[in-house]
Scaffold this motif. Structure first.
Motif, PDB file in Angstrom:
ATOM      1  N   THR A  95       0.817  -1.208   0.000  1.00 28.37           N
ATOM      2  CA  THR A  95       0.000   0.000   0.000  1.00 28.37           C
ATOM      3  C   THR A  95       0.857   1.267   0.000  1.00 28.37           C
ATOM      4  N   ALA A  96       2.073   1.188   0.495  1.00 29.70           N
ATOM      5  CA  ALA A  96       2.971   2.349   0.460  1.00 29.70           C
ATOM      6  C   ALA A  96       3.302   2.740  -0.985  1.00 29.70           C
ATOM      7  N   ARG A  97       3.199   1.799  -1.887  1.00 31.61           N
ATOM      8  CA  ARG A  97       3.478   2.063  -3.305  1.00 31.61           C
ATOM      9  C   ARG A  97       2.180   2.239  -4.102  1.00 31.61           C
ATOM     10  N   ARG A  98       1.144   2.697  -3.419  1.00 32.50           N
ATOM     11  CA  ARG A  98      -0.178   2.816  -4.043  1.00 32.50           C
ATOM     12  C   ARG A  98      -0.181   3.745  -5.258  1.00 32.50           C
ATOM     13  N   ASP A  99       0.590   4.838  -5.202  1.00 28.68           N
ATOM     14  CA  ASP A  99       0.597   5.763  -6.336  1.00 28.68           C
ATOM     15  C   ASP A  99       1.237   5.126  -7.567  1.00 28.68           C
ATOM     16  N   VAL A 100       2.297   4.365  -7.352  1.00 26.92           N
ATOM     17  CA  VAL A 100       2.947   3.655  -8.461  1.00 26.92           C
ATOM     18  C   VAL A 100       2.010   2.589  -9.011  1.00 26.92           C
ATOM     19  N   ALA A 101       1.348   1.863  -8.115  1.00 28.55           N
ATOM     20  CA  ALA A 101       0.409   0.821  -8.559  1.00 28.55           C
ATOM     21  C   ALA A 101      -0.746   1.428  -9.351  1.00 28.55           C
ATOM     22  N   ALA A 102      -1.236   2.574  -8.893  1.00 25.32           N
ATOM     23  CA  ALA A 102      -2.355   3.212  -9.602  1.00 25.32           C
ATOM     24  C   ALA A 102      -1.928   3.676 -10.985  1.00 25.32           C
ATOM     25  N   ARG A 103      -0.695   4.046 -11.133  1.00 28.71           N
ATOM     26  CA  ARG A 103      -0.218   4.532 -12.436  1.00 28.71           C
ATOM     27  C   ARG A 103       0.198   3.394 -13.363  1.00 28.71           C
ATOM     28  N   TYR A 104       0.860   2.364 -12.793  1.00 32.15           N
ATOM     29  CA  TYR A 104       1.464   1.334 -13.658  1.00 32.15           C
ATOM     30  C   TYR A 104       1.086  -0.107 -13.313  1.00 32.15           C
ATOM     31  N   GLY A 105       0.422  -0.354 -12.200  1.00 37.88           N
ATOM     32  CA  GLY A 105       0.109  -1.717 -11.782  1.00 37.88           C
ATOM     33  C   GLY A 105       1.266  -2.352 -11.030  1.00 37.88           C
ATOM     34  N   CYS A 106       1.139  -3.622 -10.741  1.00 39.36           N
ATOM     35  CA  CYS A 106       2.197  -4.376 -10.069  1.00 39.36           C
ATOM     36  C   CYS A 106       3.339  -4.609 -11.052  1.00 39.36           C
ATOM     37  N   SER A 165      -4.007  -4.181  -7.229  1.00 39.55           N
ATOM     38  CA  SER A 165      -3.081  -3.457  -8.104  1.00 39.55           C
ATOM     39  C   SER A 165      -3.691  -3.251  -9.482  1.00 39.55           C
ATOM     40  N   LEU A 166      -4.312  -4.295 -10.003  1.00 39.22           N
ATOM     41  CA  LEU A 166      -4.945  -4.208 -11.312  1.00 39.22           C
ATOM     42  C   LEU A 166      -6.060  -3.158 -11.316  1.00 39.22           C
ATOM     43  N   LEU A 167      -6.927  -3.207 -10.308  1.00 35.26           N
ATOM     44  CA  LEU A 167      -8.045  -2.266 -10.249  1.00 35.26           C
ATOM     45  C   LEU A 167      -7.576  -0.840  -9.986  1.00 35.26           C
ATOM     46  N   ALA A 168      -6.592  -0.679  -9.109  1.00 32.55           N
ATOM     47  CA  ALA A 168      -6.056   0.665  -8.858  1.00 32.55           C
ATOM     48  C   ALA A 168      -5.484   1.240 -10.147  1.00 32.55           C
ATOM     49  N   ASN A 169      -4.806   0.403 -10.932  1.00 25.66           N
ATOM     50  CA  ASN A 169      -4.239   0.852 -12.200  1.00 25.66           C
ATOM     51  C   ASN A 169      -5.333   1.144 -13.216  1.00 25.66           C
ATOM     52  N   ALA A 170      -6.265   0.223 -13.369  1.00 28.07           N
ATOM     53  CA  ALA A 170      -7.321   0.398 -14.373  1.00 28.07           C
ATOM     54  C   ALA A 170      -8.168   1.633 -14.090  1.00 28.07           C
ATOM     55  N   LEU A 171      -8.428   1.891 -12.817  1.00 25.41           N
ATOM     56  CA  LEU A 171      -9.276   3.015 -12.438  1.00 25.41           C
ATOM     57  C   LEU A 171      -8.466   4.248 -12.036  1.00 25.41           C
ATOM     58  N   ARG A 172      -7.137   4.127 -12.072  1.00 29.74           N
ATOM     59  CA  ARG A 172      -6.227   5.216 -11.682  1.00 29.74           C
ATOM     60  C   ARG A 172      -6.609   5.779 -10.308  1.00 29.74           C
ATOM     61  N   ASP A 173      -6.845   4.845  -9.375  1.00 28.70           N
ATOM     62  CA  ASP A 173      -7.308   5.223  -8.039  1.00 28.70           C
ATOM     63  C   ASP A 173      -6.423   4.576  -6.977  1.00 28.70           C
ATOM     64  N   PRO A 174      -5.433   5.310  -6.434  1.00 28.02           N
ATOM     65  CA  PRO A 174      -4.574   4.736  -5.404  1.00 28.02           C
ATOM     66  C   PRO A 174      -5.329   4.390  -4.124  1.00 28.02           C
ATOM     67  N   GLY A 175      -6.484   5.000  -3.920  1.00 22.39           N
ATOM     68  CA  GLY A 175      -7.288   4.697  -2.742  1.00 22.39           C
ATOM     69  C   GLY A 175      -7.721   3.239  -2.694  1.00 22.39           C
ATOM     70  N   ILE A 176      -7.835   2.606  -3.855  1.00 25.93           N
ATOM     71  CA  ILE A 176      -8.183   1.180  -3.884  1.00 25.93           C
ATOM     72  C   ILE A 176      -7.121   0.372  -3.152  1.00 25.93           C
ATOM     73  N   MET A 177      -5.856   0.735  -3.352  1.00 24.66           N
ATOM     74  CA  MET A 177      -4.770   0.025  -2.661  1.00 24.66           C
ATOM     75  C   MET A 177      -4.913   0.192  -1.151  1.00 24.66           C
ATOM     76  N   THR A 178      -5.233   1.390  -0.717  1.00 29.37           N
ATOM     77  CA  THR A 178      -5.377   1.663   0.712  1.00 29.37           C
ATOM     78  C   THR A 178      -6.548   0.882   1.295  1.00 29.37           C
ATOM     79  N   ARG A 179      -7.704   0.972   0.634  1.00 25.35           N
ATOM     80  CA  ARG A 179      -8.904   0.299   1.151  1.00 25.35           C
ATOM     81  C   ARG A 179      -8.755  -1.212   1.136  1.00 25.35           C
ATOM     82  N   GLU A 180      -8.267  -1.748   0.015  1.00 25.02           N
ATOM     83  CA  GLU A 180      -8.141  -3.208  -0.084  1.00 25.02           C
ATOM     84  C   GLU A 180      -7.010  -3.729   0.786  1.00 25.02           C
ATOM     85  N   GLY A 181      -5.971  -2.924   0.968  1.00 28.24           N
ATOM     86  CA  GLY A 181      -4.906  -3.309   1.894  1.00 28.24           C
ATOM     87  C   GLY A 181      -5.446  -3.437   3.310  1.00 28.24           C
ATOM     88  N   ALA A 182      -6.298  -2.485   3.709  1.00 27.35           N
ATOM     89  CA  ALA A 182      -6.931  -2.550   5.037  1.00 27.35           C
ATOM     90  C   ALA A 182      -7.819  -3.780   5.137  1.00 27.35           C
TER      91      ALA A 182
END
Length: 196
Positions: A95-106, A165-182
């Protein structure tokens, strides 16, 4: 070859490998040229062929870089005394890399998916090896917790990461990483306590 020359050559190879991992993650295999990687590594494009004969060699090196990064992370997490804390720290690292995941995925997951679609196979299997290393490490944590079906639990956790990671990237939403990580952390806390 002098020690100084050998050291410069090693440094160039290391820079090219790190640049390949980063640029291939950001642009994908098909859109990335050897010149792109050379530029990112600050190495003359003609020098690349001294270290890597083909683009596939650079892709292989990038996969090696992803594996090395994963090993560094898991070695660091292994310093924690409790396997549950190690798993939670892994989620925190994701989740610390949420911005990278939202932009490029895993990095490894997106590379594996792209390589699987190429006509000339082989590198997709190399990407799968990196993912298997992660699965094995996660499974070991669940095994140390003495939980049933540690392989299935590992698959659930890693699949959760790949999915978020896939959804955060597809939707360009780093918040998905935060919410799903929780949500993954809550899932870990809900698992039955290990036997003493």
């Amino acid at each position: 070859m002098t020690d100084s020359t050998r050291s410069r050559a090693t440094d160039k190879r290391r820079r090219l490998t790190a640049a390949a991992a980063r640029v291939l993650h950001e642009q994908g295999v098909e859109r990335t040229t050897i010149a792109d990687i050379a530029e990112a590594a600050d190495v003359p494009a003609g020098n690349v062929y001294y270290y890597f004969k083909t683009k596939d060699d650079l892709v292989q090196a990038a996969l090696g870089e992803h594996a090395a990064n994963l090993t560094r992370l898991t070695d660091e997490l292994d310093e924690l005394p409790d396997p549950l804390d190690r798993l939670k720290a892994l989620i925190d690292a994701w989740t610390a890399r949420r911005d990278v995941a939202a932009r490029y995925g895993c990095p490894t997951g997106t590379l594996a998916a792209e390589l699987d679609k190429r006509a000339n196979g082989g590198l997709d299997l190399e990407a799968a090896k990196v993912i298997r290393v992660l699965l094995a490490w996660v499974e070991r944590q669940f095994r140390e917790l003495d939980l049933p079906e540690p392989d299935g639990l590992a698959l659930t956790l890693v699949a959760g990461y790949q999915g978020m990671s896939l959804l955060a990237n597809a939707l360009r939403d780093p918040g998905i990483m935060t919410r799903e990580g929780a949500r993954l952390t809550h899932w870990l806390d809900s698992l039955p306590a290990s036997n003493p």
